[in-house]
Design a protein around this motif. Structure first.
Motif, PDB file in Angstrom:
ATOM      1  N   MET A   1       0.845  -1.193   0.000  1.00 48.79           N
ATOM      2  CA  MET A   1       0.000   0.000   0.000  1.00 48.79           C
ATOM      3  C   MET A   1       0.883   1.247   0.000  1.00 48.79           C
ATOM      4  N   PRO A   2       0.582   2.263  -0.789  1.00 43.14           N
ATOM      5  CA  PRO A   2       1.394   3.466  -0.819  1.00 43.14           C
ATOM      6  C   PRO A   2       1.289   4.209   0.492  1.00 43.14           C
ATOM      7  N   MET A   3       2.258   5.086   0.709  1.00 39.46           N
ATOM      8  CA  MET A   3       2.225   5.920   1.911  1.00 39.46           C
ATOM      9  C   MET A   3       1.067   6.898   1.799  1.00 39.46           C
ATOM     10  N   LEU A   4       0.153   6.828   2.743  1.00 38.92           N
ATOM     11  CA  LEU A   4      -1.025   7.672   2.703  1.00 38.92           C
ATOM     12  C   LEU A   4      -1.075   8.568   3.921  1.00 38.92           C
ATOM     13  N   ASP A   5      -1.744   9.667   3.782  1.00 42.14           N
ATOM     14  CA  ASP A   5      -2.036  10.528   4.919  1.00 42.14           C
ATOM     15  C   ASP A   5      -3.123   9.827   5.723  1.00 42.14           C
ATOM     16  N   THR A   6      -2.733   9.176   6.813  1.00 41.32           N
ATOM     17  CA  THR A   6      -3.694   8.353   7.550  1.00 41.32           C
ATOM     18  C   THR A   6      -4.814   9.184   8.171  1.00 41.32           C
ATOM     19  N   SER A  12     -11.991  10.558   5.770  1.00 42.20           N
ATOM     20  CA  SER A  12     -12.800  10.253   4.583  1.00 42.20           C
ATOM     21  C   SER A  12     -13.601   8.972   4.743  1.00 42.20           C
ATOM     22  N   LEU A  13     -13.302   8.173   5.761  1.00 37.37           N
ATOM     23  CA  LEU A  13     -13.905   6.846   5.883  1.00 37.37           C
ATOM     24  C   LEU A  13     -15.430   6.861   5.952  1.00 37.37           C
ATOM     25  N   PRO A  14     -16.067   7.704   6.783  1.00 39.82           N
ATOM     26  CA  PRO A  14     -17.539   7.685   6.805  1.00 39.82           C
ATOM     27  C   PRO A  14     -18.153   8.016   5.441  1.00 39.82           C
ATOM     28  N   PHE A  15     -17.536   8.936   4.722  1.00 37.90           N
ATOM     29  CA  PHE A  15     -18.082   9.351   3.429  1.00 37.90           C
ATOM     30  C   PHE A  15     -17.806   8.295   2.353  1.00 37.90           C
ATOM     31  N   ALA A  16     -16.646   7.639   2.457  1.00 38.99           N
ATOM     32  CA  ALA A  16     -16.357   6.542   1.535  1.00 38.99           C
ATOM     33  C   ALA A  16     -17.333   5.386   1.759  1.00 38.99           C
ATOM     34  N   ARG A  17     -17.684   5.128   3.017  1.00 37.51           N
ATOM     35  CA  ARG A  17     -18.675   4.091   3.313  1.00 37.51           C
ATOM     36  C   ARG A  17     -20.028   4.482   2.726  1.00 37.51           C
ATOM     37  N   ARG A  18     -20.360   5.753   2.802  1.00 36.08           N
ATOM     38  CA  ARG A  18     -21.610   6.209   2.201  1.00 36.08           C
ATOM     39  C   ARG A  18     -21.585   5.981   0.687  1.00 36.08           C
ATOM     40  N   PHE A  19     -20.472   6.292   0.043  1.00 30.59           N
ATOM     41  CA  PHE A  19     -20.340   6.096  -1.401  1.00 30.59           C
ATOM     42  C   PHE A  19     -20.512   4.622  -1.758  1.00 30.59           C
ATOM     43  N   ALA A  20     -19.868   3.738  -1.002  1.00 29.13           N
ATOM     44  CA  ALA A  20     -19.955   2.309  -1.286  1.00 29.13           C
ATOM     45  C   ALA A  20     -21.387   1.809  -1.134  1.00 29.13           C
ATOM     46  N   CYS A  37     -11.489  -3.312   0.112  1.00 23.79           N
ATOM     47  CA  CYS A  37     -10.542  -2.301  -0.390  1.00 23.79           C
ATOM     48  C   CYS A  37      -9.400  -2.083   0.589  1.00 23.79           C
ATOM     49  N   LEU A  38      -9.711  -2.029   1.863  1.00 27.32           N
ATOM     50  CA  LEU A  38      -8.675  -1.820   2.874  1.00 27.32           C
ATOM     51  C   LEU A  38      -7.737  -3.021   2.959  1.00 27.32           C
ATOM     52  N   ARG A  39      -8.276  -4.226   2.706  1.00 25.69           N
ATOM     53  CA  ARG A  39      -7.418  -5.420   2.723  1.00 25.69           C
ATOM     54  C   ARG A  39      -6.519  -5.474   1.499  1.00 25.69           C
ATOM     55  N   HIS A  40      -7.079  -5.115   0.338  1.00 24.45           N
ATOM     56  CA  HIS A  40      -6.347  -5.265  -0.921  1.00 24.45           C
ATOM     57  C   HIS A  40      -5.320  -4.169  -1.155  1.00 24.45           C
ATOM     58  N   GLY A  41      -5.482  -3.035  -0.485  1.00 26.52           N
ATOM     59  CA  GLY A  41      -4.575  -1.923  -0.695  1.00 26.52           C
ATOM     60  C   GLY A  41      -5.216  -0.817  -1.514  1.00 26.52           C
ATOM     61  N   LEU A  42      -4.745   0.399  -1.311  1.00 26.28           N
ATOM     62  CA  LEU A  42      -5.352   1.565  -1.936  1.00 26.28           C
ATOM     63  C   LEU A  42      -4.439   2.153  -3.009  1.00 26.28           C
ATOM     64  N   PRO A  43      -5.016   2.792  -4.013  1.00 27.13           N
ATOM     65  CA  PRO A  43      -4.202   3.421  -5.057  1.00 27.13           C
ATOM     66  C   PRO A  43      -3.411   4.609  -4.512  1.00 27.13           C
ATOM     67  N   ASP A  44      -2.395   4.984  -5.246  1.00 28.21           N
ATOM     68  CA  ASP A  44      -1.505   6.072  -4.821  1.00 28.21           C
ATOM     69  C   ASP A  44      -2.142   7.417  -5.155  1.00 28.21           C
ATOM     70  N   LEU A  45      -3.115   7.797  -4.341  1.00 32.80           N
ATOM     71  CA  LEU A  45      -3.820   9.063  -4.483  1.00 32.80           C
ATOM     72  C   LEU A  45      -3.860   9.740  -3.122  1.00 32.80           C
ATOM     73  N   PRO A  46      -4.181  11.053  -3.077  1.00 31.00           N
ATOM     74  CA  PRO A  46      -4.328  11.710  -1.777  1.00 31.00           C
ATOM     75  C   PRO A  46      -5.297  10.952  -0.871  1.00 31.00           C
ATOM     76  N   GLY A  47      -5.065  11.018   0.441  1.00 32.38           N
ATOM     77  CA  GLY A  47      -5.826  10.226   1.397  1.00 32.38           C
ATOM     78  C   GLY A  47      -7.326  10.379   1.297  1.00 32.38           C
ATOM     79  N   HIS A  48      -7.810  11.583   0.973  1.00 31.24           N
ATOM     80  CA  HIS A  48      -9.258  11.793   0.922  1.00 31.24           C
ATOM     81  C   HIS A  48      -9.875  11.251  -0.362  1.00 31.24           C
ATOM     82  N   LEU A  49      -9.029  10.787  -1.308  1.00 33.82           N
ATOM     83  CA  LEU A  49      -9.530  10.248  -2.575  1.00 33.82           C
ATOM     84  C   LEU A  49      -9.233   8.762  -2.743  1.00 33.82           C
TER      85      LEU A  49
END
Length: 241
Positions: A1-6, A12-20, A37-49
């Motif tokens: 997983m890329p280095m993310l702004d944790t 962003s988690l509550p809003f990402a859950r709403r999107f899903a 998604c959290l298990r598989h890893g996230l793309p190299d984008l800003p943390g809120h995206l």
């Protein structure tokens, strides 16, 4: 997983859950997508995206149907811009599109929404002016409003009488009770999609008890109501995951 702004990721988690949930049309399925998604890893984008982008990729894109007004990419564009309120630039990044492509698809999506399926809608809202605004917006989206309820008891009575295909519910009904409780009572007698309306959507996404798949932010506008009602109705009829 890329280095993310944790911290940005957590925010962003509550809003990402709403999107899903809005994308899949179901609380359990949406939360399962986020966990994957959290298990598989996230793309190299800003943390809120990053999480939004992973969710968009995790949910399979069904082939477009001749009777389905929005394509899979158009659904995602509308949900991200209208409900999640991302900028067009950020939405293009999330979906891996150029801004020109995103602009063209979004314009087509807004035009195609005019062909969306209609249904009977029950509005649960204790503020008369807000209820009136919602009635107008819902009717402008092509739906039929079968009742306005300002209390839990009135909502249950109208739901039993009209069997609506969609419910729009405020959370706080003042002296009329609680919108979440009204919905719980209705869902005991009818399986119907529900959109909750609140100024604090993150308070509804706590992973505790009944939570909505569809949430509209207050203050709301025609576009957010339009895409939420379309997605709520179509997610229950057209497989999208």
């Amino acid at each position: 997983m890329p280095m993310l702004d944790t911290e940005a990721l957590k925010a962003s988690l509550p809003f990402a859950r709403r999107f899903a949930r809005a994308l899949t049309g179901d609380q359990a399925r949406g939360d399962a997508v986020v966990a994957a998604c959290l298990r598989h890893g996230l793309p190299d984008l800003p943390g809120h995206l990053a999480l939004h982008a992973a969710i968009a990729r995790e949910v399979p894109e069904d082939p477009s149907s001749a009777v389905e007004p929005l394509s899979a990419i158009q659904r995602r564009l509308m949900l991200l811009t209208a409900l999640e309120e991302l900028s067009l630039e950020d939405t293009a990044l999330v979906l891996g599109l150029s801004e020109a492509e995103a602009t063209a698809e979004l314009a087509a999506a807004r035009e195609n929404l005019k062909r969306a399926a209609t249904t009977d809608v029950l509005i649960i809202e204790d503020e008369p002016l807000i209820a009136m605004d919602l009635r107008i917006l819902v009717q402008q989206c092509g739906h039929r409003v079968v009742g306005l309820a300002a209390s839990e008891d009135a909502a249950l009575q109208l739901a039993e009488q009209h069997r609506p295909g969609l419910i729009l519910a405020d959370i706080n009904l003042g002296r009329g009770g609680d919108g979440m409780n009204a919905v719980r009572r209705i869902l005991r007698i009818s399986h119907v999609p529900v959109i909750f309306i609140t100024a604090y959507p993150q308070k509804l996404l706590t992973a505790e008890g009944l939570e909505p798949a569809f949430v509209i932010n207050k203050p709301f506008d025609r576009l957010s109501v339009s895409i939420a009602t379309y997605q709520a109705v179509s997610a229950g009829k057209v497989p999208i995951a």
